[in-house]
Scaffold this motif. Structure first.
Motif, PDB file in Angstrom:
ATOM      1  N   ARG A 186       9.809  -4.920  14.588  1.00 50.39           N
ATOM      2  CA  ARG A 186       9.015  -3.780  15.043  1.00 50.39           C
ATOM      3  C   ARG A 186       7.552  -4.147  14.959  1.00 50.39           C
ATOM      4  NH1 ARG A 186      11.033  -0.078  10.755  1.00 50.39           N
ATOM      5  NH2 ARG A 186       8.823   0.166  10.380  1.00 50.39           N
ATOM      6  N   ALA A 187       6.764  -3.604  15.894  1.00 49.10           N
ATOM      7  CA  ALA A 187       5.318  -3.816  15.840  1.00 49.10           C
ATOM      8  C   ALA A 187       4.641  -2.725  16.653  1.00 49.10           C
ATOM      9  CB  ALA A 187       4.939  -5.192  16.390  1.00 49.10           C
ATOM     10  N   GLU A 188       3.461  -2.339  16.234  1.00 47.90           N
ATOM     11  CA  GLU A 188       2.675  -1.379  17.012  1.00 47.90           C
ATOM     12  C   GLU A 188       1.215  -1.802  16.999  1.00 47.90           C
ATOM     13  OE1 GLU A 188       1.645   2.272  14.046  1.00 47.90           O
ATOM     14  OE2 GLU A 188       3.725   2.198  14.761  1.00 47.90           O
ATOM     15  N   PHE A 189       0.559  -1.589  18.132  1.00 47.25           N
ATOM     16  CA  PHE A 189      -0.833  -2.006  18.285  1.00 47.25           C
ATOM     17  C   PHE A 189      -1.621  -0.918  18.991  1.00 47.25           C
ATOM     18  CE2 PHE A 189       1.823  -5.807  18.534  1.00 47.25           C
ATOM     19  CZ  PHE A 189       1.259  -6.620  17.573  1.00 47.25           C
ATOM     20  N   ARG A 190      -2.847  -0.694  18.553  1.00 45.88           N
ATOM     21  CA  ARG A 190      -3.798   0.072  19.354  1.00 45.88           C
ATOM     22  C   ARG A 190      -4.180  -0.767  20.562  1.00 45.88           C
ATOM     23  NH1 ARG A 190      -7.407   3.634  16.931  1.00 45.88           N
ATOM     24  NH2 ARG A 190      -8.508   3.506  18.931  1.00 45.88           N
ATOM     25  N   MET A 191      -4.496  -0.107  21.663  1.00 46.54           N
ATOM     26  CA  MET A 191      -4.944  -0.794  22.866  1.00 46.54           C
ATOM     27  C   MET A 191      -6.434  -0.528  23.049  1.00 46.54           C
ATOM     28  SD  MET A 191      -2.199  -2.298  23.620  1.00 46.54           S
ATOM     29  CE  MET A 191      -2.739  -3.101  25.136  1.00 46.54           C
ATOM     30  N   LYS A 225      -8.572  -2.685   6.700  1.00 47.71           N
ATOM     31  CA  LYS A 225      -8.789  -1.543   5.817  1.00 47.71           C
ATOM     32  C   LYS A 225     -10.243  -1.429   5.381  1.00 47.71           C
ATOM     33  CE  LYS A 225      -4.142  -1.154   3.864  1.00 47.71           C
ATOM     34  NZ  LYS A 225      -3.313  -1.167   2.616  1.00 47.71           N
ATOM     35  N   ASP A 226     -10.902  -2.573   5.195  1.00 49.74           N
ATOM     36  CA  ASP A 226     -12.291  -2.538   4.737  1.00 49.74           C
ATOM     37  C   ASP A 226     -13.295  -2.350   5.881  1.00 49.74           C
ATOM     38  OD1 ASP A 226     -11.901  -4.977   5.917  1.00 49.74           O
ATOM     39  OD2 ASP A 226     -12.799  -6.168   4.310  1.00 49.74           O
ATOM     40  N   ASP A 227     -12.800  -2.319   7.116  1.00 47.37           N
ATOM     41  CA  ASP A 227     -13.688  -2.111   8.269  1.00 47.37           C
ATOM     42  C   ASP A 227     -12.883  -1.422   9.374  1.00 47.37           C
ATOM     43  OD1 ASP A 227     -15.692  -2.125  10.111  1.00 47.37           O
ATOM     44  OD2 ASP A 227     -15.677  -4.285  10.472  1.00 47.37           O
ATOM     45  N   PRO A 228     -12.536  -0.144   9.169  1.00 45.70           N
ATOM     46  CA  PRO A 228     -11.628   0.553  10.084  1.00 45.70           C
ATOM     47  C   PRO A 228     -12.209   0.887  11.447  1.00 45.70           C
ATOM     48  CG  PRO A 228     -12.472   2.066   8.425  1.00 45.70           C
ATOM     49  CD  PRO A 228     -12.954   0.702   8.039  1.00 45.70           C
ATOM     50  N   ARG A 229     -13.476   0.573  11.676  1.00 44.70           N
ATOM     51  CA  ARG A 229     -14.104   0.901  12.956  1.00 44.70           C
ATOM     52  C   ARG A 229     -14.189  -0.292  13.907  1.00 44.70           C
ATOM     53  NH1 ARG A 229     -16.804   5.780  13.127  1.00 44.70           N
ATOM     54  NH2 ARG A 229     -16.947   6.915  11.152  1.00 44.70           N
ATOM     55  N   THR A 230     -13.977  -1.475  13.394  1.00 44.97           N
ATOM     56  CA  THR A 230     -14.132  -2.670  14.222  1.00 44.97           C
ATOM     57  C   THR A 230     -12.772  -3.201  14.646  1.00 44.97           C
ATOM     58  OG1 THR A 230     -16.163  -3.252  13.033  1.00 44.97           O
ATOM     59  CG2 THR A 230     -15.112  -4.977  14.357  1.00 44.97           C
ATOM     60  N   PRO A 231     -12.474  -3.188  15.947  1.00 46.49           N
ATOM     61  CA  PRO A 231     -11.172  -3.684  16.402  1.00 46.49           C
ATOM     62  C   PRO A 231     -11.092  -5.206  16.313  1.00 46.49           C
ATOM     63  CG  PRO A 231     -12.544  -3.131  18.283  1.00 46.49           C
ATOM     64  CD  PRO A 231     -13.308  -2.702  17.061  1.00 46.49           C
ATOM     65  N   VAL A 232      -9.928  -5.700  15.894  1.00 45.18           N
ATOM     66  CA  VAL A 232      -9.689  -7.139  15.827  1.00 45.18           C
ATOM     67  C   VAL A 232      -8.641  -7.484  16.878  1.00 45.18           C
ATOM     68  CG1 VAL A 232      -8.923  -9.053  14.397  1.00 45.18           C
ATOM     69  CG2 VAL A 232     -10.192  -7.146  13.355  1.00 45.18           C
ATOM     70  N   PRO A 233      -9.019  -8.168  17.960  1.00 45.83           N
ATOM     71  CA  PRO A 233      -8.039  -8.505  19.005  1.00 45.83           C
ATOM     72  C   PRO A 233      -6.925  -9.387  18.458  1.00 45.83           C
ATOM     73  CG  PRO A 233     -10.291  -8.817  19.793  1.00 45.83           C
ATOM     74  CD  PRO A 233     -10.381  -8.601  18.316  1.00 45.83           C
TER      75      PRO A 233
END
Length: 369
Positions: free
Chosen positions: A47-52, A66-74
């Motif tokens: 199972r896996a889920e990702f924001r787009m 967790k320490d930077d919840p605003r910066t998306p990591v591709p």
């Protein structure tokens, strides 16, 4: 979990460190060496889920620290995903990027795969899905079917769920030389590491093999443990609160031809009240005989991360044997502090369902002193 944590070449050392930390926390109640069941270092998640993440015409799978919840990591490489998820991710992203209808306000993508080859993808949107979406999504499903035969696709938005194919996958697990078939529904709980899950079930069955009488199971889910455990008992009463899981458990019971299990939709707290005679539940009237007439000597529990509540701990202490699978060693330790006043730990195990994290699944077998 940051992908930088994934270090396959260092897996053995990382597991040893985690095992040591968990063993230290359980040491007051679990003497001796645990049975250890490692995971494959890569390709283990079903199972896996990702924001787009949308940036102009580009589209990326992303995760957040967790320490930077605003910066998306591709996420361009997902080594912990099973082969099917790894194969689908780039193909799906490219197809979604090239299709304005399917890309528009796409928020999240979820993958559900099986060892048996059945696969389901869920696309979650922040908009209403119209007929145009359904036409394009069906074309996408047909295209993906060329890469992963039999794939199903689901579109979700607020108060909407459009199913193209099925809203479940069918898994097949070989347990103690017998193959069991399980329907696993979209967005319902399933064990994410299928091969370690097999080891967990076989360990529980190994503890049950020398027992007799009837079994009570709490938190049975879709029957993951229930079906194989039933081979070791005369009768099984399995309880679960989630409606989707109860439906799946009953379907799986029928599909596998197991006839000595009764699935009852009750919460653990309600089971405790019924066992203590505090309340009568209409749902228990579906049992072939009264609850008190069962020879319930063993209880199997696989609770959520919060562990067993105080009343349920007291209830399971009435049983001669307790088989406890835990996804949280901390709450397991809290429960063992009470359970070991009446029972002794005969054997314990650790199952590395979640490599490269602090999480460890544990198994404990207790018998009355």
């Amino acid at each position: 979990m940051p992908m930088s944590n994934v270090q396959p070449d260092d897996y053995t050392r990382l597991l040893a460190e985690k095992r040591k930390a968990v063993a230290h926390g359980l040491a007051p109640w679990c003497a001796g060496e645990p049975d250890i069941y490692p995971s494959a270092p890569t390709g283990f998640r079903m199972r896996a889920e990702f924001r787009m993440w949308h940036d102009g015409d580009s589209l990326d799978y992303v995760m957040f620290r967790k320490d930077d919840p605003r910066t998306p990591v591709p996420i361009t490489h997902f080594p912990i995903g099973c082969d099917t998820i790894g194969q689908l991710m780039p193909v799906l992203r490219e197809a979604l990027t090239a299709n304005p209808e399917l890309r528009r306000k796409l928020f999240q993508v979820e993958f559900l795969a099986t060892l048996a080859g059945d696969t389901l993808v869920t696309l979650i949107y922040h908009r209403k899905l119209e007929d145009a979406w359904e036409r394009e999504a069906e074309a996408l499903r047909v295209f993906l079917d060329g890469h992963v035969p039999g794939i199903s696709l689901i579109g979700r938005s607020r108060k909407q769920k459009l199913v193209l194919g099925k809203n479940w996958v069918t898994e097949q697990l070989e347990i103690e030389g017998k193959t069991y078939s399980y329907n696993q529904y979209e967005q319902a709980f399933t064990q994410p590491n299928a091969r370690v899950n097999i080891k967990m079930i076989e360990w529980a069955c190994g503890r049950a093999a020398a027992l007799d009488g009837d079994l009570l199971e709490l938190y049975c889910g879709n029957g993951n443990f229930t079906l194989p455990l039933a081979q070791h008992f005369d009768q099984v009463i399995a309880t679960e609160l989630a409606k989707t899981s109860v439906r799946a458990a009953r379907e799986n019971l029928a599909a596998n031809g197991v006839e000595n299990i009764q699935i009852i939709r009750l919460a653990a707290e309600e089971v405790t009240q019924a066992m203590q005679g505090e309340r009568e539940f209409r749902r228990l009237q579906d049992l072939p005989k009264a609850l008190r007439e069962y020879d319930l000597r063993t209880v199997f529990v696989d609770p959520p991360r919060a562990g067993l509540d105080d009343a349920t701990v007291q209830m399971v202490q009435r049983f001669d044997s307790i088989i406890y699978i835990s996804c949280n060693p901390n709450t397991l330790a809290d429960n063992l502090a009470v359970l070991t006043k009446t029972h002794v730990v005969k054997r314990h195990a650790m199952f590395d369902q979640f490599p490269y994290t602090d999480h460890m699944e544990c198994g404990v077998f207790l018998q009355r002193r």
